[in-house]
Write an enzyme that holds these catalytic residues in place. Structure first.
Site, PDB file in Angstrom:
ATOM      1  N   HIS A 214       0.808  -1.228   0.000  1.00  0.00           N
ATOM      2  CA  HIS A 214       0.000   0.000   0.000  1.00  0.00           C
ATOM      3  C   HIS A 214       0.838   1.274   0.000  1.00  0.00           C
ATOM      4  O   HIS A 214       0.290   2.374   0.054  1.00  0.00           O
ATOM      5  CB  HIS A 214      -0.963   0.016   1.182  1.00  0.00           C
ATOM      6  CG  HIS A 214      -0.285   0.207   2.522  1.00  0.00           C
ATOM      7  ND1 HIS A 214       0.317  -0.817   3.201  1.00  0.00           N
ATOM      8  CD2 HIS A 214      -0.106   1.309   3.284  1.00  0.00           C
ATOM      9  CE1 HIS A 214       0.824  -0.363   4.320  1.00  0.00           C
ATOM     10  NE2 HIS A 214       0.594   0.936   4.408  1.00  0.00           N
TER      11      HIS A 214
HETATM   12  C1  UD1 Z   1      -2.259   5.543   5.732  1.00  0.00           C
HETATM   13  C2  UD1 Z   1      -0.964   6.099   6.296  1.00  0.00           C
HETATM   14  C3  UD1 Z   1       0.138   5.064   6.169  1.00  0.00           C
HETATM   15  C4  UD1 Z   1      -0.260   3.747   6.791  1.00  0.00           C
HETATM   16  C5  UD1 Z   1      -1.605   3.291   6.234  1.00  0.00           C
HETATM   17  C6  UD1 Z   1      -2.080   2.084   6.992  1.00  0.00           C
HETATM   18  C7  UD1 Z   1      -0.579   8.512   6.113  1.00  0.00           C
HETATM   19  C8  UD1 Z   1       0.139   9.564   5.378  1.00  0.00           C
HETATM   20  N1  UD1 Z   1      -0.520   7.281   5.581  1.00  0.00           N
HETATM   21  O1  UD1 Z   1      -2.046   5.320   4.355  1.00  0.00           O
HETATM   22  O2  UD1 Z   1       1.309   5.516   6.836  1.00  0.00           O
HETATM   23  O3  UD1 Z   1       0.710   2.782   6.511  1.00  0.00           O
HETATM   24  O4  UD1 Z   1      -2.571   4.343   6.399  1.00  0.00           O
HETATM   25  O5  UD1 Z   1      -2.993   1.343   6.264  1.00  0.00           O
HETATM   26  O6  UD1 Z   1      -1.170   8.772   7.117  1.00  0.00           O
HETATM   27  N2  UD1 Z   1      -9.549   4.644   1.808  1.00  0.00           N
HETATM   28  C9  UD1 Z   1     -10.727   3.943   1.759  1.00  0.00           C
HETATM   29  N3  UD1 Z   1     -11.284   3.560   2.929  1.00  0.00           N
HETATM   30  C10 UD1 Z   1     -10.752   3.845   4.147  1.00  0.00           C
HETATM   31  C11 UD1 Z   1      -9.552   4.565   4.178  1.00  0.00           C
HETATM   32  C12 UD1 Z   1      -8.963   4.956   3.007  1.00  0.00           C
HETATM   33  O7  UD1 Z   1     -11.260   3.668   0.685  1.00  0.00           O
HETATM   34  O8  UD1 Z   1     -11.321   3.442   5.184  1.00  0.00           O
HETATM   35  C13 UD1 Z   1      -8.927   5.037   0.534  1.00  0.00           C
HETATM   36  C14 UD1 Z   1      -9.254   6.467   0.116  1.00  0.00           C
HETATM   37  O9  UD1 Z   1      -9.400   6.500  -1.274  1.00  0.00           O
HETATM   38  C15 UD1 Z   1      -8.006   7.216   0.517  1.00  0.00           C
HETATM   39  C16 UD1 Z   1      -6.913   6.166   0.314  1.00  0.00           C
HETATM   40  O10 UD1 Z   1      -7.513   4.946   0.678  1.00  0.00           O
HETATM   41  O11 UD1 Z   1      -7.810   8.365  -0.261  1.00  0.00           O
HETATM   42  C17 UD1 Z   1      -5.690   6.414   1.161  1.00  0.00           C
HETATM   43  O12 UD1 Z   1      -6.033   6.556   2.533  1.00  0.00           O
HETATM   44  P1  UD1 Z   1      -5.094   7.431   3.515  1.00  0.00           P
HETATM   45  O13 UD1 Z   1      -5.557   7.301   4.904  1.00  0.00           O
HETATM   46  O14 UD1 Z   1      -4.965   8.812   2.979  1.00  0.00           O
HETATM   47  O15 UD1 Z   1      -3.690   6.783   3.322  1.00  0.00           O
HETATM   48  P2  UD1 Z   1      -3.259   5.258   3.352  1.00  0.00           P
HETATM   49  O16 UD1 Z   1      -2.694   4.915   2.036  1.00  0.00           O
HETATM   50  O17 UD1 Z   1      -4.376   4.440   3.897  1.00  0.00           O
HETATM   51  N1  UDP Z   2      -3.511  -5.840   8.679  1.00  0.00           N
HETATM   52  C1  UDP Z   2      -4.795  -6.358   8.740  1.00  0.00           C
HETATM   53  N2  UDP Z   2      -5.433  -6.653   7.576  1.00  0.00           N
HETATM   54  C2  UDP Z   2      -4.868  -6.481   6.354  1.00  0.00           C
HETATM   55  C3  UDP Z   2      -3.544  -5.947   6.312  1.00  0.00           C
HETATM   56  C4  UDP Z   2      -2.900  -5.623   7.481  1.00  0.00           C
HETATM   57  O1  UDP Z   2      -5.328  -6.553   9.823  1.00  0.00           O
HETATM   58  O2  UDP Z   2      -5.522  -6.768   5.335  1.00  0.00           O
HETATM   59  C5  UDP Z   2      -2.823  -5.509   9.945  1.00  0.00           C
HETATM   60  C6  UDP Z   2      -1.452  -6.123  10.108  1.00  0.00           C
HETATM   61  O3  UDP Z   2      -1.526  -7.407  10.695  1.00  0.00           O
HETATM   62  C7  UDP Z   2      -0.776  -5.112  11.002  1.00  0.00           C
HETATM   63  C8  UDP Z   2      -1.364  -3.794  10.556  1.00  0.00           C
HETATM   64  O4  UDP Z   2      -2.602  -4.113   9.937  1.00  0.00           O
HETATM   65  O5  UDP Z   2      -1.142  -5.336  12.348  1.00  0.00           O
HETATM   66  C9  UDP Z   2      -0.445  -3.092   9.596  1.00  0.00           C
HETATM   67  O6  UDP Z   2      -1.132  -2.050   8.995  1.00  0.00           O
HETATM   68  P1  UDP Z   2      -0.736  -1.471   7.575  1.00  0.00           P
HETATM   69  O7  UDP Z   2       0.064  -2.446   6.820  1.00  0.00           O
HETATM   70  O8  UDP Z   2      -2.003  -0.983   6.973  1.00  0.00           O
HETATM   71  O9  UDP Z   2       0.095  -0.156   7.954  1.00  0.00           O
HETATM   72  P2  UDP Z   2       1.620   0.091   8.332  1.00  0.00           P
HETATM   73  O10 UDP Z   2       2.008  -0.830   9.414  1.00  0.00           O
HETATM   74  O11 UDP Z   2       2.419  -0.081   7.082  1.00  0.00           O
HETATM   75  O12 UDP Z   2       1.612   1.522   8.745  1.00  0.00           O
END
Ligand code: UD1
Ligand code: UDP
Length: 386
Positions: A214
């Site tokens: 991601h």
């Molecule tokens: C965010 C964090 C990242 C973390 C990740 C965990 C920042 C800058 N990034 O990235 O560090 O690793 O979360 O998963 O804070 N969206 C949905 N449904 C949701 C949430 C998001 O559809 O419930 C979609 C939206 O289109 C959104 C995109 O995902 O624009 C990105 O979401 P966002 O929270 O901005 O960043 P992540 O890539 O999720």
């Molecule tokens: N995770 C989850 N479901 C998924 C992918 C990740 O429950 O489909 C959990 C994973 O086990 C870990 C956490 O989410 O505990 C990590 O989150 P993510 O990879 O979204 O973010 P990051 O750690 O890179 O910030």
């Protein structure tokens, strides 16, 4: 003069969570603070909002519903950060806590730390000091700024302590606490083992690889993503792959999936732990999954050029392989033939939350009540360094 209470009694802590990994990190902190007699207010910023990215974690983790929801939602970095800040500021004024606890490195972490610092409320950052050295990662900016703003810095690994001290943090504000994500993992591992997800997907323990992707640098650029998918296709010829897809990645994948790669929506926490536990290898760009795979002893390839979690390489099962398809395939085949031995960092023992609560209880002054000692030194929470 009032005598400060023992433990965390009398302390009011606002604990912030907004995105998927945050829910997993705050659970042991909340549990430990409450066991020590603190009052906690759980604030959900709404950065993640789909049931699969938020709601499912409350059930899986046994996390109580948030006390306050900011409903910030998605947006550009500035829009999302500002939305969290705008909603958090009046709430913080109303709650007037003794401390704000933020975790990790997401936009919600930075936004709430910034509001609290300007409201003169002490900030405690859990997972402080991690550095990838790559400022093109939004998380790296969030880490640096949040650490600079924080009064109490809880590192999960010794390299985190070193970074903080090198950047000028006061030694007495830095605490080597261990890893709260591993606290949760150890607490949930047995329940995860009973999940039927492997059978439902038609895979058996040791018979598949798990993929998560991601990072914007991997999934927002179609050329990079195509290279990664080509590598996954090659690996899947030897070992079928299961790929729970993050919503950021979902839109980019359409029509591009190679054979042997089975996708599904984001899975709940217990299913994710079950899938990691049963995997023959993990291919990921997730920070949390690098740590969890190490704690579970499962080989991990990190599809990035850097990691902010070097302990998973030097004391764990992780290898940072980069994003070149040829390098990824070569490393994966090597692991399939010769898996590395399991090993886990010593301080990842399931008690980080308790150490954090102990420091907060001791170091944070209650409003209107002087603290016993304002800070406790970087070795206090650290059995390793004492
Ligand atoms: C965010 C964090 C990242 C973390 C990740 C965990 C920042 C800058 N990034 O990235 O560090 O690793 O979360 O998963 O804070 N969206 C949905 N449904 C949701 C949430 C998001 O559809 O419930 C979609 C939206 O289109 C959104 C995109 O995902 O624009 C990105 O979401 P966002 O929270 O901005 O960043 P992540 O890539 O999720
Ligand atoms: N995770 C989850 N479901 C998924 C992918 C990740 O429950 O489909 C959990 C994973 O086990 C870990 C956490 O989410 O505990 C990590 O989150 P993510 O990879 O979204 O973010 P990051 O750690 O890179 O910030």
């Amino acid at each position: 003069m009032t005598t400060p209470a023992a433990g965390a009694a009398g302390l009011h802590a606002v604990v912030v969570a907004g995105a998927r990994p945050n829910f997993i990190k705050v659970k042991p902190i909340l549990d430990a603070l409450e066991a020590d007699g603190a009052r906690t207010s759980l604030v959900h910023t709404g950065q993640h909002y789909d049931d699969a990215m938020s709601g499912v974690f409350f059930g899986d983790l046994g996390l109580r519903p948030p006390d306050h929801h900011l409903e910030a939602g998605s947006g550009s970095h500035a829009v999302q950060t500002a939305a969290v800040m705008t909603a958090f500021e009046p709430l913080l004024r109303r709650l007037a806590p003794d401390v704000v606890v933020v975790v990790g490195d997401v936009n919600s972490t930075l936004a709430c730390a910034l509001v609290a610092a300007k409201e003169n409320v002490p900030v405690a950052h859990v997972e402080a000091g991690l550095r990838s050295g790559d400022r093109t990662m939004p998380e790296e900016i969030n880490r640096i700024v949040t650490d600079r703003l924080s009064d109490l810095l809880f590192a999960s690994s010794p390299d985190g302590v070193d970074h903080l001290l090198a950047e000028g943090a006061a030694a007495e504000s830095v605490h080597l606490a261990g890893n709260v994500m591993v606290d949760t993992l150890l607490a949930c591992r047995e329940r995860a083992r009973r999940r039927p997800v492997l059978a439902e997907l038609g895979v058996r323990p040791g018979g598949y690889g798990l993929v998560t992707l991601h990072r914007p640098s991997n999934v927002d650029d179609p050329a990079v993503l195509d290279g990664l998918l080509a590598a996954l296709g090659e690996i899947a010829r030897r070992c079928p792959l299961v790929f729970p897809v993050h919503p950021r990645t979902a839109g980019s994948l359409a029509g591009r999936l190679p054979d042997g790669v089975r996708t599904l929506g984001p899975v709940g926490y217990l299913d994710c732990v079950a899938l990691q536990t049963g995997a023959r290898l993990v291919l990921t760009d997730s920070g949390g999954i690098q740590e969890e795979s190490t704690a579970l002893g499962v080989p991990c390839l990190t599809l990035r050029e850097t990691t902010e979690r070097p302990l998973t390489v030097t004391e764990g099962t992780n290898r940072v392989v980069g994003c070149s398809p040829a390098a990824i395939v070569a490393a994966a085949l090597e692991i399939l033939d010769r898996p590395p031995p399991p090993r886990c960092p010593t301080l990842w023992d399931g008690h980080a939350g308790e150490r954090i609560s102990a420091v907060l209880g001791r170091a944070v002054p209650r409003r209107g009540v002087p603290a016993a000692r304002s800070t406790t030194g970087c070795d206090t929470a650290s059995p390793v360094r004492s």
